[in-house]
Design a protein around this motif. Structure first.
Motif, PDB file in Angstrom:
ATOM      1  N   SER A  16       7.594   7.406  -0.017  1.00 45.72           N
ATOM      2  CA  SER A  16       8.641   8.393   0.154  1.00 45.72           C
ATOM      3  C   SER A  16       9.565   7.958   1.293  1.00 45.72           C
ATOM      4  O   SER A  16       9.868   6.776   1.410  1.00 45.72           O
ATOM      5  CB  SER A  16       8.019   9.767   0.390  1.00 45.72           C
ATOM      6  OG  SER A  16       9.027  10.774   0.398  1.00 45.72           O
ATOM      7  N   HIS A  17       9.972   8.899   2.160  1.00 45.16           N
ATOM      8  CA  HIS A  17      11.083   8.631   3.073  1.00 45.16           C
ATOM      9  C   HIS A  17      10.695   7.796   4.291  1.00 45.16           C
ATOM     10  O   HIS A  17      11.509   7.022   4.795  1.00 45.16           O
ATOM     11  CB  HIS A  17      11.692   9.963   3.527  1.00 45.16           C
ATOM     12  CG  HIS A  17      12.980   9.820   4.266  1.00 45.16           C
ATOM     13  ND1 HIS A  17      14.078   9.172   3.728  1.00 45.16           N
ATOM     14  CD2 HIS A  17      13.364  10.242   5.496  1.00 45.16           C
ATOM     15  CE1 HIS A  17      15.075   9.201   4.595  1.00 45.16           C
ATOM     16  NE2 HIS A  17      14.669   9.836   5.680  1.00 45.16           N
ATOM     17  N   ILE A  18       9.483   7.938   4.793  1.00 42.93           N
ATOM     18  CA  ILE A  18       9.061   7.137   5.948  1.00 42.93           C
ATOM     19  C   ILE A  18       8.172   6.009   5.430  1.00 42.93           C
ATOM     20  O   ILE A  18       6.954   5.985   5.609  1.00 42.93           O
ATOM     21  CB  ILE A  18       8.337   7.998   7.003  1.00 42.93           C
ATOM     22  CG1 ILE A  18       9.167   9.228   7.362  1.00 42.93           C
ATOM     23  CG2 ILE A  18       8.065   7.179   8.254  1.00 42.93           C
ATOM     24  CD1 ILE A  18      10.476   8.928   8.053  1.00 42.93           C
ATOM     25  N   SER A  19       8.799   5.048   4.782  1.00 43.41           N
ATOM     26  CA  SER A  19       8.057   4.027   4.031  1.00 43.41           C
ATOM     27  C   SER A  19       7.274   3.090   4.934  1.00 43.41           C
ATOM     28  O   SER A  19       6.234   2.563   4.533  1.00 43.41           O
ATOM     29  CB  SER A  19       9.017   3.225   3.153  1.00 43.41           C
ATOM     30  OG  SER A  19       9.972   2.519   3.929  1.00 43.41           O
ATOM     31  N   ASN A  20       7.745   2.877   6.164  1.00 46.55           N
ATOM     32  CA  ASN A  20       7.038   1.944   7.057  1.00 46.55           C
ATOM     33  C   ASN A  20       5.687   2.488   7.486  1.00 46.55           C
ATOM     34  O   ASN A  20       4.773   1.726   7.805  1.00 46.55           O
ATOM     35  CB  ASN A  20       7.877   1.634   8.289  1.00 46.55           C
ATOM     36  CG  ASN A  20       8.036   2.830   9.210  1.00 46.55           C
ATOM     37  OD1 ASN A  20       8.527   3.875   8.788  1.00 46.55           O
ATOM     38  ND2 ASN A  20       7.629   2.702  10.458  1.00 46.55           N
ATOM     39  N   VAL A  21       5.536   3.812   7.499  1.00 46.19           N
ATOM     40  CA  VAL A  21       4.262   4.448   7.839  1.00 46.19           C
ATOM     41  C   VAL A  21       3.394   4.610   6.597  1.00 46.19           C
ATOM     42  O   VAL A  21       2.187   4.377   6.634  1.00 46.19           O
ATOM     43  CB  VAL A  21       4.506   5.819   8.517  1.00 46.19           C
ATOM     44  CG1 VAL A  21       3.195   6.570   8.731  1.00 46.19           C
ATOM     45  CG2 VAL A  21       5.234   5.631   9.849  1.00 46.19           C
ATOM     46  N   GLU A  22       4.015   4.971   5.495  1.00 44.95           N
ATOM     47  CA  GLU A  22       3.241   5.218   4.276  1.00 44.95           C
ATOM     48  C   GLU A  22       2.703   3.939   3.646  1.00 44.95           C
ATOM     49  O   GLU A  22       1.583   3.917   3.131  1.00 44.95           O
ATOM     50  CB  GLU A  22       4.094   5.978   3.249  1.00 44.95           C
ATOM     51  CG  GLU A  22       3.332   6.326   1.991  1.00 44.95           C
ATOM     52  CD  GLU A  22       3.941   7.456   1.194  1.00 44.95           C
ATOM     53  OE1 GLU A  22       3.432   7.721   0.094  1.00 44.95           O
ATOM     54  OE2 GLU A  22       4.909   8.086   1.662  1.00 44.95           O
ATOM     55  N   GLN A  23       3.495   2.875   3.688  1.00 42.36           N
ATOM     56  CA  GLN A  23       3.089   1.605   3.076  1.00 42.36           C
ATOM     57  C   GLN A  23       3.340   0.461   4.062  1.00 42.36           C
ATOM     58  O   GLN A  23       4.179  -0.417   3.826  1.00 42.36           O
ATOM     59  CB  GLN A  23       3.870   1.361   1.775  1.00 42.36           C
ATOM     60  CG  GLN A  23       3.572   2.341   0.664  1.00 42.36           C
ATOM     61  CD  GLN A  23       2.241   2.061  -0.016  1.00 42.36           C
ATOM     62  OE1 GLN A  23       1.525   1.136   0.344  1.00 42.36           O
ATOM     63  NE2 GLN A  23       1.904   2.864  -1.012  1.00 42.36           N
ATOM     64  N   PRO A  24       2.604   0.427   5.167  1.00 44.16           N
ATOM     65  CA  PRO A  24       2.905  -0.565   6.208  1.00 44.16           C
ATOM     66  C   PRO A  24       2.702  -2.005   5.760  1.00 44.16           C
ATOM     67  O   PRO A  24       3.458  -2.885   6.183  1.00 44.16           O
ATOM     68  CB  PRO A  24       1.950  -0.193   7.351  1.00 44.16           C
ATOM     69  CG  PRO A  24       0.847   0.574   6.695  1.00 44.16           C
ATOM     70  CD  PRO A  24       1.500   1.317   5.576  1.00 44.16           C
ATOM     71  N   THR A  25       1.707  -2.267   4.929  1.00 42.28           N
ATOM     72  CA  THR A  25       1.463  -3.650   4.505  1.00 42.28           C
ATOM     73  C   THR A  25       2.627  -4.181   3.693  1.00 42.28           C
ATOM     74  O   THR A  25       3.150  -5.282   3.952  1.00 42.28           O
ATOM     75  CB  THR A  25       0.163  -3.745   3.699  1.00 42.28           C
ATOM     76  OG1 THR A  25      -0.925  -3.284   4.510  1.00 42.28           O
ATOM     77  CG2 THR A  25      -0.109  -5.178   3.278  1.00 42.28           C
TER      78      THR A  25
END
Length: 258
Positions: A238-247
């Motif tokens: 979703s909107h905070i992609s660096n936290v949701e999908q860091p790899t």
């Protein structure tokens, strides 16, 4: 943490890694602080001199009287680079930080080797909606915004399985400065770089979240169609992609920057 003065603001920042490495600056989203980038600076500090900062009105940076303008948000970055004596850097910004990145690529191309703009648009939302949100926050505070932020920031499965991470970000928003948040809403109300994208000469990576309801894949595709030397990567987030999908996010950064 160190600070410096940028015009009327005291900006809080932190650095990670060896200053002799290429510099990489991270810019946070509305209602967050530079801690949102922890999984990025931990992964990249061996290869880069990582610089994180709190946007004016956010985190431990000061909150000058608003409204703010996109130009001010961009100039704060230039002043940070000057303060650190960095002539050339890569830049990565998300949402509001992504608009800052577009402004920097338009107005200060000589200072940036690469620009990454994530979960953003050349114009985010509608002017009146931002002005209404600013008025709401000034009158009622940030708690009502914080109570519903997770549903805009993350997918339902992430919220259900990462309660501590979601709570930390939501609590940071609720504890933030209503005036700083509102003043940045007013900057976003006026910010519109759609007509200037064609002038960008810096290599640009656009990161979009496939499930982002705020800044959509269509917004990213428009930017990619307008910016000459750009590429688009979609992440299942979703909107905070660096936290949701860091790899996936970190891999996209490394492939673009290295």
């Amino acid at each position: 943490m160190p600070t410096f003065i940028s015009n009327d603001a005291t900006i809080n920042y932190a650095t990670f890694g060896d200053a002799s490495n290429p510099a990489l600056v991270f810019s946070n989203s509305l209602g967050t602080n530079y801690g949102m980038w922890q999984q990025q600076f931990n992964a990249l500090k061996e290869q880069f001199f990582v610089v994180c900062y709190d946007t004016r009105g956010h985190g431990a940076s000061s909150t000058p009287q608003g409204p703010y303008r996109l130009q001010q948000l961009g100039e704060d970055v230039i002043h940070l680079l000057d303060h650190l004596r960095i002539q050339h850097a890569a830049f990565c910004g998300i949402s509001m930080g992504g608009l800052t990145g577009q402004w920097l690529a338009i107005h200060y191309p000589e200072r940036f080797s690469h620009v990454v703009v994530c979960n953003t648009a050349a114009k985010i939302g509608q002017e009146q909606a931002w002005l209404d949100r600013a008025a709401l926050v000034r009158s009622q505070g940030l708690q009502s915004i914080a109570d519903t932020a997770a549903s805009r920031w993350f997918t339902v499965p992430f919220i259900q399985s990462n309660a501590a991470t979601v709570a930390t970000l939501s609590n940071d928003l609720g504890a933030g400065s209503p005036e700083g948040y509102a003043s940045c809403c007013e900057a976003l109300a006026k910010a519109d770089v759609r007509e200037q994208l064609k002038t960008i000469t810096v290599p640009v990576l656009i990161v979009a979240g496939r499930q982002d309801p705020v800044t959509t894949v269509a917004d990213a595709e428009f930017m990619q169609s307008q910016i000459p030397n750009s590429q688009l990567v979609e992440i299942d987030a979703s909107h905070i992609s660096n936290v949701e999908q860091p790899t996936a996010f970190n891999e996209a950064l490394k492939q673009f920057l290295v």
